[in-house]
Design a protein around this motif. Structure first.
Motif, PDB file in Angstrom:
ATOM      1  N   LEU A  71       2.705   7.293   5.943  1.00  0.00           N
ATOM      2  CA  LEU A  71       1.749   7.071   4.857  1.00  0.00           C
ATOM      3  C   LEU A  71       0.606   8.082   4.952  1.00  0.00           C
ATOM      4  N   ALA A  72      -0.019   8.365   3.825  1.00  0.00           N
ATOM      5  CA  ALA A  72      -1.149   9.298   3.774  1.00  0.00           C
ATOM      6  C   ALA A  72      -2.407   8.561   3.339  1.00  0.00           C
ATOM      7  N   PHE A  73      -3.553   9.165   3.639  1.00  0.00           N
ATOM      8  CA  PHE A  73      -4.820   8.603   3.202  1.00  0.00           C
ATOM      9  C   PHE A  73      -4.999   8.829   1.706  1.00  0.00           C
ATOM     10  N   ALA A  74      -5.646   7.876   1.050  1.00  0.00           N
ATOM     11  CA  ALA A  74      -5.991   8.022  -0.357  1.00  0.00           C
ATOM     12  C   ALA A  74      -7.057   9.098  -0.511  1.00  0.00           C
ATOM     13  N   ALA A  75      -6.972   9.857  -1.595  1.00  0.00           N
ATOM     14  CA  ALA A  75      -7.946  10.931  -1.828  1.00  0.00           C
ATOM     15  C   ALA A  75      -9.286  10.380  -2.291  1.00  0.00           C
ATOM     16  N   ASP A  76      -9.267   9.262  -2.994  1.00  0.00           N
ATOM     17  CA  ASP A  76     -10.502   8.703  -3.545  1.00  0.00           C
ATOM     18  C   ASP A  76     -11.269   7.917  -2.495  1.00  0.00           C
ATOM     19  N   ASP A  77     -12.593   8.003  -2.592  1.00  0.00           N
ATOM     20  CA  ASP A  77     -13.453   7.212  -1.718  1.00  0.00           C
ATOM     21  C   ASP A  77     -13.470   5.761  -2.188  1.00  0.00           C
ATOM     22  N   VAL A  78     -13.748   4.872  -1.246  1.00  0.00           N
ATOM     23  CA  VAL A  78     -13.899   3.455  -1.577  1.00  0.00           C
ATOM     24  C   VAL A  78     -15.274   2.991  -1.103  1.00  0.00           C
ATOM     25  N   PRO A  79     -15.780   1.891  -1.648  1.00  0.00           N
ATOM     26  CA  PRO A  79     -17.057   1.358  -1.158  1.00  0.00           C
ATOM     27  C   PRO A  79     -16.953   1.028   0.324  1.00  0.00           C
ATOM     28  N   PRO A  80     -18.043   1.155   1.075  1.00  0.00           N
ATOM     29  CA  PRO A  80     -18.003   0.875   2.509  1.00  0.00           C
ATOM     30  C   PRO A  80     -17.749  -0.599   2.781  1.00  0.00           C
ATOM     31  N   PRO A  81     -17.170  -0.908   3.944  1.00  0.00           N
ATOM     32  CA  PRO A  81     -16.920  -2.314   4.308  1.00  0.00           C
ATOM     33  C   PRO A  81     -18.226  -3.015   4.665  1.00  0.00           C
ATOM     34  N   PRO A  82     -18.184  -4.331   4.881  1.00  0.00           N
ATOM     35  CA  PRO A  82     -19.393  -5.052   5.300  1.00  0.00           C
ATOM     36  C   PRO A  82     -20.066  -4.349   6.471  1.00  0.00           C
ATOM     37  N   LYS A  83     -21.362  -4.141   6.363  1.00  0.00           N
ATOM     38  CA  LYS A  83     -22.089  -3.296   7.308  1.00  0.00           C
ATOM     39  C   LYS A  83     -21.919  -3.745   8.752  1.00  0.00           C
ATOM     40  N   VAL A  84     -21.864  -5.040   8.988  1.00  0.00           N
ATOM     41  CA  VAL A  84     -21.794  -5.546  10.358  1.00  0.00           C
ATOM     42  C   VAL A  84     -20.487  -5.153  11.041  1.00  0.00           C
ATOM     43  N   LEU A  85     -19.444  -4.801  10.248  1.00  0.00           N
ATOM     44  CA  LEU A  85     -18.144  -4.435  10.816  1.00  0.00           C
ATOM     45  C   LEU A  85     -17.820  -2.952  10.653  1.00  0.00           C
ATOM     46  N   ALA A  86     -18.676  -2.199  10.000  1.00  0.00           N
ATOM     47  CA  ALA A  86     -18.359  -0.821   9.650  1.00  0.00           C
ATOM     48  C   ALA A  86     -18.511   0.110  10.849  1.00  0.00           C
ATOM     49  N   PHE A  87     -17.536   1.022  10.999  1.00  0.00           N
ATOM     50  CA  PHE A  87     -17.631   2.105  11.971  1.00  0.00           C
ATOM     51  C   PHE A  87     -18.183   3.319  11.227  1.00  0.00           C
ATOM     52  N   LEU A  88     -19.387   3.734  11.529  1.00  0.00           N
ATOM     53  CA  LEU A  88     -20.092   4.692  10.697  1.00  0.00           C
ATOM     54  C   LEU A  88     -19.851   6.145  11.095  1.00  0.00           C
ATOM     55  N   GLU A  89     -19.282   6.377  12.289  1.00  0.00           N
ATOM     56  CA  GLU A  89     -19.045   7.736  12.727  1.00  0.00           C
ATOM     57  C   GLU A  89     -17.632   8.143  12.364  1.00  0.00           C
ATOM     58  N   ASP A  90     -17.455   9.405  11.973  1.00  0.00           N
ATOM     59  CA  ASP A  90     -16.122   9.916  11.651  1.00  0.00           C
ATOM     60  C   ASP A  90     -16.037  11.387  12.007  1.00  0.00           C
TER      61      ASP A  90
ATOM     62  N   VAL B 200       0.820  -1.199   0.000  1.00  0.00           N
ATOM     63  CA  VAL B 200       0.000   0.000   0.000  1.00  0.00           C
ATOM     64  C   VAL B 200       0.865   1.264   0.000  1.00  0.00           C
ATOM     65  N   THR B 201       0.489   2.228  -0.841  1.00  0.00           N
ATOM     66  CA  THR B 201       1.170   3.526  -0.868  1.00  0.00           C
ATOM     67  C   THR B 201       0.253   4.630  -0.353  1.00  0.00           C
ATOM     68  N   GLU B 202      -1.053   4.453  -0.506  1.00  0.00           N
ATOM     69  CA  GLU B 202      -2.053   5.351   0.055  1.00  0.00           C
ATOM     70  C   GLU B 202      -3.107   4.493   0.750  1.00  0.00           C
ATOM     71  N   VAL B 203      -3.468   4.891   1.948  1.00  0.00           N
ATOM     72  CA  VAL B 203      -4.334   4.059   2.788  1.00  0.00           C
ATOM     73  C   VAL B 203      -5.796   4.466   2.617  1.00  0.00           C
ATOM     74  N   PRO B 204      -6.686   3.517   2.354  1.00  0.00           N
ATOM     75  CA  PRO B 204      -8.111   3.865   2.218  1.00  0.00           C
ATOM     76  C   PRO B 204      -8.710   4.234   3.565  1.00  0.00           C
ATOM     77  N   ARG B 205      -9.654   5.143   3.540  1.00  0.00           N
ATOM     78  CA  ARG B 205     -10.338   5.541   4.779  1.00  0.00           C
ATOM     79  C   ARG B 205     -11.407   4.486   5.112  1.00  0.00           C
ATOM     80  N   VAL B 206     -10.954   3.403   5.665  1.00  0.00           N
ATOM     81  CA  VAL B 206     -11.838   2.298   6.030  1.00  0.00           C
ATOM     82  C   VAL B 206     -11.711   2.079   7.533  1.00  0.00           C
ATOM     83  N   TYR B 207     -12.777   2.351   8.245  1.00  0.00           N
ATOM     84  CA  TYR B 207     -12.756   2.240   9.699  1.00  0.00           C
ATOM     85  C   TYR B 207     -13.623   1.058  10.130  1.00  0.00           C
ATOM     86  N   ILE B 208     -12.980   0.045  10.686  1.00  0.00           N
ATOM     87  CA  ILE B 208     -13.671  -1.168  11.112  1.00  0.00           C
ATOM     88  C   ILE B 208     -14.036  -1.050  12.591  1.00  0.00           C
ATOM     89  N   LYS B 209     -15.271  -1.380  12.913  1.00  0.00           N
ATOM     90  CA  LYS B 209     -15.790  -1.166  14.269  1.00  0.00           C
ATOM     91  C   LYS B 209     -15.212  -2.153  15.283  1.00  0.00           C
TER      92      LYS B 209
END
Length: 330
Positions: free
Chosen positions: A311-330, A86-95
């Protein structure tokens, strides 16, 4: 022999069957349904061994990935999120950690899944710290320039001083405390303290760093707690909350004053603040002292964690993770 028309129909039927099977697999994974083949006994496999002409049946645990582990692994793969590439990290927050993480037979697979969960969380918490730090420096610059500080900023600074246990020194003292913790150090400590996300504390209460609290209603009672002791391991609503509490603890508790001084010294000298250097100051984090520091360094070295600092966050959005594991607040 089949005619060309019959051959075409046969191919269409075969292709439709294949597409249907693949679709069913992904529906099962992301709906949380385990559709993997099940042995005769769900938890064991039977093997036959011949010893001196006698047939001996043996049973051994069957290796099966849980549906949440499968879903998260497939999701990370679908967005191209791999370590160490990975060179840019996706904004994926797992609960929370996926159920079945501890049952993975592959240690490397377990580590990789855990690190990919923790990396964005650690980076996000550092991002929040940087925002506070920059606001503090802007307020400090106003004061130096003789520009009056407004009431809102003054109140905010006073709140931070209480939160970070600053009794004197004002904004200068706050800036020594409100500073980043290198990602490599967060990852190493979370791995060490949580058994790579498999401990009872992280499974039951998202407790990644083994922080103590008092009062049984505030956390999880350690199974080996001595008679007369009242501490518990503090529980959290999410992994993100656990990382935030850890960062605040490192940046405010008197036991980690040496870490903060080392960090400020590195900054003053214009040097990079590294997890390796700061880990050397954490002899008071564990009763193991220097042995604990050695463990952190070993985790960093073996898993190339220092490569993840900066490392920096990627600028592009990605699809959300599986709903049961997703952290929805940011």
């Amino acid at each position: 022999m089949m005619t060309s028309a019959e051959t075409g129909n046969y191919r269409k039927i075969a292709l439709a069957s294949l597409v249907g099977a693949v679709s069913l697999l992904y529906i099962g994974i992301f709906a949380g349904i385990d559709i993997s083949p099940v042995p005769t006994s769900p938890d064991t496999e039977t093997s036959v061994e011949v010893i001196d002409d006698a047939v001996v049946k043996k049973t051994k645990p069957a290796y099966r990935r849980g549906p949440e582990v499968i879903a998260l692994g497939q999701y990370f793969k679908s967005i191209g999120y791999r370590l160490p590439d990975v060179t840019e990290v996706p904004r994926v927050y797992i609960k929370r950690v996926p159920k079945g993480l501890g049952e993975l037979a592959s240690v490397d697979e377990r580590k990789q899944l855990f690190l990919r969960i923790m990396l964005p969380l650690s980076m996000r918490v550092n991002e929040e710290i940087i925002v506070r730090r920059e606001r503090l420096m802007a307020i400090q610059a106003k004061g130096i320039s003789g520009i009056p500080v407004n009431a809102n900023d003054q109140q905010w600074v006073e709140q931070l001083m209480k939160r970070y246990r600053v009794t004197d020194g004002g904004i200068t003292a706050l800036l020594e405390r409100i500073d980043i913790i290198p990602t490599s150090l967060m990852l190493a400590q979370s791995a060490e303290e949580s058994g790579w996300g498999t401990s009872r504390f992280v499974r039951k209460g998202n407790a990644l760093f083994g922080q103590w609290a008092w009062g049984d209603d505030e956390g999880i009672v350690p199974e080996d707690r001595a008679d007369g002791k009242t501490h518990v391991i503090k529980a959290f609503a999410s992994l993100m909350d656990s990382v935030r509490a850890y960062a605040r603890n490192i940046n405010s508790h008197p036991a980690y004053q040496v870490l903060r001084e080392k960090r400020a010294e590195l900054r003053a000298d214009g040097q990079l603040v590294t997890g390796w250097d700061l880990a050397s100051t954490l002899t008071k984090y564990s009763e193991r002292g220097e042995e604990y520091v050695d463990s952190l360094h070993a985790i960093m070295r073996v898993n190339d964690l220092t490569d993840l600092d900066g490392l920096a966050f990627a600028a592009d959005d990605v699809p959300p993770p599986p709903k049961v594991l997703a952290f929805l607040e940011d």
